[in-house]
Structure formats: C-alpha cells, structure tokens
Design a protein around this motif. Structure first.
Motif, PDB file in Angstrom:
ATOM      1  N   GLN A  96       0.826  -1.203   0.000  1.00  0.00           N
ATOM      2  CA  GLN A  96       0.000   0.000   0.000  1.00  0.00           C
ATOM      3  C   GLN A  96       0.865   1.260   0.000  1.00  0.00           C
ATOM      4  O   GLN A  96       0.569   2.250  -0.688  1.00  0.00           O
ATOM      5  CB  GLN A  96      -0.913   0.007   1.227  1.00  0.00           C
ATOM      6  CG  GLN A  96      -1.825   1.228   1.353  1.00  0.00           C
ATOM      7  CD  GLN A  96      -2.949   1.242   0.347  1.00  0.00           C
ATOM      8  OE1 GLN A  96      -3.685   0.254   0.216  1.00  0.00           O
ATOM      9  NE2 GLN A  96      -3.100   2.342  -0.383  1.00  0.00           N
ATOM     10  N   TYR A  99       2.232   1.776  -3.426  1.00  0.00           N
ATOM     11  CA  TYR A  99       1.115   2.218  -4.274  1.00  0.00           C
ATOM     12  C   TYR A  99       0.833   3.703  -4.077  1.00  0.00           C
ATOM     13  O   TYR A  99       0.611   4.441  -5.054  1.00  0.00           O
ATOM     14  CB  TYR A  99      -0.128   1.388  -3.947  1.00  0.00           C
ATOM     15  CG  TYR A  99      -1.410   1.917  -4.554  1.00  0.00           C
ATOM     16  CD1 TYR A  99      -1.725   1.662  -5.888  1.00  0.00           C
ATOM     17  CD2 TYR A  99      -2.309   2.659  -3.790  1.00  0.00           C
ATOM     18  CE1 TYR A  99      -2.906   2.147  -6.452  1.00  0.00           C
ATOM     19  CE2 TYR A  99      -3.490   3.138  -4.340  1.00  0.00           C
ATOM     20  CZ  TYR A  99      -3.778   2.888  -5.667  1.00  0.00           C
ATOM     21  OH  TYR A  99      -4.938   3.361  -6.222  1.00  0.00           O
ATOM     22  N   ASN A 100       0.860   4.137  -2.825  1.00  0.00           N
ATOM     23  CA  ASN A 100       0.563   5.549  -2.538  1.00  0.00           C
ATOM     24  C   ASN A 100       1.549   6.480  -3.237  1.00  0.00           C
ATOM     25  O   ASN A 100       1.168   7.533  -3.762  1.00  0.00           O
ATOM     26  CB  ASN A 100       0.608   5.795  -1.024  1.00  0.00           C
ATOM     27  CG  ASN A 100      -0.529   5.119  -0.280  1.00  0.00           C
ATOM     28  OD1 ASN A 100      -1.521   4.710  -0.886  1.00  0.00           O
ATOM     29  ND2 ASN A 100      -0.385   4.973   1.025  1.00  0.00           N
ATOM     30  N   LYS A 103       0.906   6.420  -7.103  1.00  0.00           N
ATOM     31  CA  LYS A 103      -0.307   7.164  -7.451  1.00  0.00           C
ATOM     32  C   LYS A 103      -0.116   8.664  -7.256  1.00  0.00           C
ATOM     33  O   LYS A 103      -0.528   9.476  -8.099  1.00  0.00           O
ATOM     34  CB  LYS A 103      -1.478   6.666  -6.604  1.00  0.00           C
ATOM     35  CG  LYS A 103      -2.818   7.284  -7.003  1.00  0.00           C
ATOM     36  CD  LYS A 103      -3.959   6.678  -6.204  1.00  0.00           C
ATOM     37  CE  LYS A 103      -5.292   7.290  -6.653  1.00  0.00           C
ATOM     38  NZ  LYS A 103      -6.430   6.719  -5.873  1.00  0.00           N
ATOM     39  N   SER A 151      -3.196  -6.734  -2.588  1.00  0.00           N
ATOM     40  CA  SER A 151      -2.422  -5.501  -2.415  1.00  0.00           C
ATOM     41  C   SER A 151      -1.490  -5.284  -3.614  1.00  0.00           C
ATOM     42  O   SER A 151      -1.260  -4.139  -4.029  1.00  0.00           O
ATOM     43  CB  SER A 151      -1.616  -5.553  -1.107  1.00  0.00           C
ATOM     44  OG  SER A 151      -0.610  -6.544  -1.140  1.00  0.00           O
ATOM     45  N   LEU A 154      -3.223  -3.698  -6.643  1.00  0.00           N
ATOM     46  CA  LEU A 154      -3.423  -2.248  -6.654  1.00  0.00           C
ATOM     47  C   LEU A 154      -2.606  -1.625  -7.780  1.00  0.00           C
ATOM     48  O   LEU A 154      -3.029  -0.660  -8.417  1.00  0.00           O
ATOM     49  CB  LEU A 154      -2.999  -1.638  -5.317  1.00  0.00           C
ATOM     50  CG  LEU A 154      -3.864  -1.942  -4.088  1.00  0.00           C
ATOM     51  CD1 LEU A 154      -3.169  -1.437  -2.825  1.00  0.00           C
ATOM     52  CD2 LEU A 154      -5.242  -1.306  -4.231  1.00  0.00           C
ATOM     53  N   MET A 155      -1.416  -2.184  -8.019  1.00  0.00           N
ATOM     54  CA  MET A 155      -0.541  -1.657  -9.066  1.00  0.00           C
ATOM     55  C   MET A 155      -1.149  -1.905 -10.448  1.00  0.00           C
ATOM     56  O   MET A 155      -1.033  -1.061 -11.342  1.00  0.00           O
ATOM     57  CB  MET A 155       0.851  -2.308  -8.994  1.00  0.00           C
ATOM     58  CG  MET A 155       1.418  -2.476  -7.592  1.00  0.00           C
ATOM     59  SD  MET A 155       1.499  -0.964  -6.604  1.00  0.00           S
ATOM     60  CE  MET A 155       1.634  -1.707  -4.962  1.00  0.00           C
ATOM     61  N   LEU A 158      -3.297   0.706 -11.643  1.00  0.00           N
ATOM     62  CA  LEU A 158      -2.629   1.904 -12.181  1.00  0.00           C
ATOM     63  C   LEU A 158      -2.110   1.670 -13.598  1.00  0.00           C
ATOM     64  O   LEU A 158      -1.419   2.513 -14.159  1.00  0.00           O
ATOM     65  CB  LEU A 158      -1.452   2.294 -11.274  1.00  0.00           C
ATOM     66  CG  LEU A 158      -1.790   2.711  -9.835  1.00  0.00           C
ATOM     67  CD1 LEU A 158      -0.511   2.970  -9.051  1.00  0.00           C
ATOM     68  CD2 LEU A 158      -2.685   3.949  -9.836  1.00  0.00           C
ATOM     69  N   THR A 162       1.559  -6.512 -13.564  1.00  0.00           N
ATOM     70  CA  THR A 162       1.741  -7.046 -12.213  1.00  0.00           C
ATOM     71  C   THR A 162       1.846  -8.567 -12.255  1.00  0.00           C
ATOM     72  O   THR A 162       1.030  -9.241 -12.879  1.00  0.00           O
ATOM     73  CB  THR A 162       0.577  -6.618 -11.302  1.00  0.00           C
ATOM     74  OG1 THR A 162       0.530  -5.189 -11.259  1.00  0.00           O
ATOM     75  CG2 THR A 162       0.747  -7.154  -9.901  1.00  0.00           C
TER      76      THR A 162
END
Length: 303
Positions: A96, A99-100, A103, A151, A154-155, A158, A162
């Motif tokens: 996460q 990812y933050n 993003k 988790s 999440l990539m 974007l 993955t």
C-alpha cells in the motif's frame, strides 16, 4: 543507462541472492530497508517504516521495476492474534505504501512483481495438483496470501504489469529451511514429521531468482505463477534425501503430529500439511528450471 530494480525485503534470504544475480546481469539495484544502509557496491539503500507509512520516495521514483519481497517470516514465532496481524500487515501495508507513492506522482514503472506463497491453496493435505486457477483456501495462510496478492493488484489498477510469484519451500545454502534442518540431520537426529506423507513442493533459490528476473524481462508475464518443482516430494522422501546428502540415514521414528502441535500450535499446519503444485504455466512461457532433481539441488546447497 542501467535499468533500476527496487527490492523490498532485499536484505533477506531471497533478496540477497536476487541482488547478486541482478548486478551480474547489468541491472542497478535499490533496496528499501528499515534500519541501516549496508555498504554494498552497486546497491543504493533507502529507508522506510511501514508501520508509520514513511518512505524515501526517491526509491520508488527512480525505479524501473519493483520486486516486492517484504514480509514477516511466517515460521519465526507462534501464531498469536498479534503475530497473525503482523504477518498480514507486513505484506499488505508495505505494498500500500508503494502504491501511494506511485499514485501520488503518477509514476509508471515497467512491472511490479510480488512474492506470494503456495499457501494460497491452503494448509491442506491432498492428492490433487494445484494450478494457478485452483481456488484459494479460507484458512489463515490462504487468506493472508489472498490479501497479499490483492495488495499487489493495486498496481495493476494503475496500469502497471503485475506478476505474483507463489513460492514453495526454498532451498538455499546456509539459509531458510536448510539452515534449520542441516545441523539436526548432520547429527543423525533427523526424522519425518507427522505422517511424512504431506507433499513438500520445493524450488532451488537460483531458479526462484531467475523466475523473478523472467518476470521483469518478459512482458508476456502477468498474473500469478507457481514457483515449485512438482516432483511429488513428500516430507518423508525429503527427509531421506537430506539425510543421504549428509551421509546419514533416517533411523528415528516419525515425530508424532500431536507433539509438533504442542510445540508449534496452529503454526504446525505449515509442516504437517502439503499439496502438489504445478509449475506448467511458467514452463509454457519457455522458462527452464536448472534444478529439477531434489538430490542435485541439495548437493548444490550443501557443498
């Protein structure tokens, strides 16, 4: 200009070997670490603290690829409620955090490759062969692996390719399971655990590292891949092979399951259960394992 690979968990068993091979192949390597910055030529270190969600963002912004290995060792301590949370959060919150950053800066990397485990299929005994399409289990390890992979996905949200590597028992020199078992077997005190019939899908660390490299170099790779040798190795046959590699024999009786459960609690599931796991999916892409024979793999690790 060299392509940069950022590794989380890069100071661990797998991360150290992977770093070595990546450097040999001409990549530059960055590693996210919690405490210190070791001085290894060719490697750049960055600090992060997953619990407080702090990170040196340059680690992510300078990366072309990210390999996510970070996570608490599932076999290090008994599975108390607190320990289970640590095991889960160390995997999901670290992803996460990355990812933050991606993003926030609208950063696009070539690929995000995450570790996972064949525990995805559960701490279950059975004869069926698990493929990447086998449904996940609902036990602690199964759910942990599901959340771990979510988790990573999440990539994918974007637009980043993955890959998730579901890893079996990793064999390596002076590390991992062999570090624990070799001293016992050298003294002639090794034995099978429980019934001894539980399967032990394994992989040599070199092959595992090459799978990670395949995952960053082969843009056809996406989704989950099993990282195991499916040779139907059981706990008993593994124990015999290890003893033989050390010039010993198995003469002690199997350790009863109830004694293992007394000592390990719920965590005993990871040594008393095991399923067969197929690696056909990665083979169909042309990947070739260098160590397909357990005896040869053990010989290489123990030399």
């Amino acid at each position: 200009m060299k392509q940069n690979v950022l590794i989380t968990g890069g100071t661990g068993f797998i991360g150290k070997k992977l770093t070595e091979i990546l450097l040999e192949r001409g990549f530059s390597v960055s590693i996210l670490t919690r405490n210190s910055k070791p001085n290894i030529e060719g490697v750049t270190y960055y600090i992060w603290d997953v619990s407080s969600q702090n990170i040196e963002e340059a680690a992510v912004l300078n990366a072309n690829y990210i390999i996510h290995l970070a996570g608490e060792n599932i076999a290090e301590k008994k599975w108390t409620a607190t320990r289970k949370t640590e095991i889960r959060d160390s995997r999901t919150q670290s992803a996460q955090l990355i990812y933050n950053v991606l993003k926030k800066h609208n950063k696009r990397i070539e690929a995000f490759v995450s570790a996972s485990g064949i525990g995805f299929y559960g701490a279950i005994n059975g004869e069926g062969i698990c493929t990447e399409n086998t449904l996940p289990a609902n036990d602690f390890i199964g759910v942990t692996c599901q959340e771990w992979e979510k988790s990573a996905d999440l990539m994918a949200g974007l637009g980043i390719r993955t890959v998730k590597i579901r890893t079996g028992l990793v064999l390596g020199k002076d590390e991992g399971i062999l570090k624990k078992l070799t001293p016992i077997f050298k003294r002639g005190l090794g034995s099978a655990l429980g019934s001894g019939k539980q399967y032990m899908p394994w992989i040599h660390i070199y092959d595992l590292c090459m799978m990670y490299i395949e995952a960053i170099e082969n843009d056809k790779m996406s989704g989950a891949y099993n990282a195991t040798i499916n040779d139907s190795t059981t706990n008993l046959s593994f124990s015999r092979a290890l003893a033989n590699s050390l010039g010993k024999t198995i003469w002690l009786p199997k350790v009863p399951a109830f004694l293992i459960r007394i000592g390990m609690g719920e965590m005993a599931d990871i040594v008393l259960t095991g399923r067969r796991v197929s690696s056909d999916k990665i083979k169909k892409l042309g990947f070739r394992f260098q160590f397909k024979n357990l005896k040869k793999a053990l010989k290489d690790c123990l030399k």
